[in-house]
Design an enzyme around this catalytic site. Structure first.
Site, PDB file in Angstrom:
ATOM      1  CB  ALA A   1      -0.989   0.128   1.201  1.00  0.00           C
TER       2      ALA A   1
ATOM      3  CG  HIS B   1       5.945   3.237   1.572  1.00  0.00           C
ATOM      4  ND1 HIS B   1       4.726   3.248   1.443  1.00  0.00           N
ATOM      5  CD2 HIS B   1       6.394   2.674   2.661  1.00  0.00           C
ATOM      6  CE1 HIS B   1       4.315   2.488   2.605  1.00  0.00           C
ATOM      7  NE2 HIS B   1       5.112   2.279   3.429  1.00  0.00           N
TER       8      HIS B   1
END
Ligand code: AMP
Length: 286
Positions: free
Chosen positions: A34, A39
């Protein structure tokens, strides 16, 4: 535009890495998928610092102490791969539970002491045991030169550093800054479970941390923390904990500030658990 290779089996990944390993440095970024722009910032850093980057995507059941949280954890592998392809070529490792925990899996037992008792350790019993074991397993599979973790999970980064020291793994642990939305909300996979209204309400988390930072030094840690908890009460979220801590030992600071003093917070918006942290006092240059 990249063309990331996706591996689900340990053997095929290791075969591929065997060729890379000879003249290249390997960076590992363990995630539960996800993926969001927080990230991606870590992926970019890993790509700058290594010849080959492995992004693992695995929702690790052993680190969830709440079965409902595990079930509702967002899973979107196709979209994750698309996002990674926008950054460039990485190796995606997306194993299933059996591949990560084969029958002959040997559990790592490391005493985390205080690091494992406070905050996440207190409210999520067994969580760090699960985190440590999955990270160690990925280290053993990938044998990276560097591994990337986010400051967003401050206590987790401290636990991993401790584990690496204890196991003597030849891996450099790189801890990257927290990435936030423009509003100040820390980017998180769990944010997709929040409505727009809840996202706005969740700003009380970073606001509380900033408020605490603004009064740190003027009051004793225990007083400043109390005032910040009062500040938090103006919002709509439910506080699980807010702690002023020593940056390395993570011990609660009550009557004395130390260089690098940090604050960690966890709060619930409905059923969604959100965590954040901030450095309150700078480290002094020697
Ligand atoms: P997760 O998939 O949420 O377990 O996160 C994987 C890694 O990315 C962990 O090391 C997190 O600390 C890091 N991470 C997640 N969100 C952020 C963020 N907003 N800023 C920096 N690092 C993050």
């Amino acid at each position: 535009m990249g063309d990331s290779q996706v591996f689900t089996s340990v053997k095929s990944l290791q075969k591929r890495l065997h060729t890379d390993r000879k003249n290249s440095s390997i960076g590992l970024f363990p995630t539960m998928g996800a993926l969001h722009h927080g990230h991606i910032a870590l992926v970019k850093q890993a790509m700058e610092e290594n010849d080959v980057v492995v992004v693992s995507i695995f929702v690790n059941p052993t680190q969830f102490n709440n079965p409902d949280d595990l079930e509702k954890y967002p899973r979107m592998l196709e979209k994750d791969i698309e996002l990674l392809n926008e950054v460039g070529d990485v190796i995606v490792f997306a194993p299933d539970v059996e591949a990560v925990y084969p029958d002959d899996f040997e559990k790592l037992n490391i005493d985390l002491g205080k690091l494992g008792e406070t905050m996440e350790g207190e409210f999520r019993p067994g969580h760090f045991d699960g985190v440590m074991n999955v990270v160690k397993r990925f280290f053993d599979i990938v044998k990276p030169n560097r591994a990337y973790f986010g400051m967003k999970d401050y206590q987790q980064a401290a636990v991993i550093k401790h584990m690496v020291k204890e196991t003597n793994d030849p891996v450099e642990v790189v801890v990257c800054d927290i990435v936030r939305e423009e509003t100040g909300l820390a980017s998180s996979s769990r944010n997709v479970r929040l409505s727009e209204k809840q996202k706005e309400e969740a700003l009380i988390i970073s606001q509380t941390l900033n408020f605490l930072k603004s009064i740190a030094g003027k009051y004793l840690p225990i007083e400043a923390c109390g005032k910040a908890k009062q500040f938090f009460k103006d919002g709509k979220l439910e506080l699980e904990y807010l702690e002023t801590i020593h940056p390395v030992t993570l011990k609660r600071l009550e009557t004395k500030w130390v260089p690098g003093a940090h604050a960690c917070i966890v709060a619930y918006s409905g059923e969604v658990r959100l965590l954040d942290n901030i450095q309150l006092i700078p480290f002094v240059e020697k």
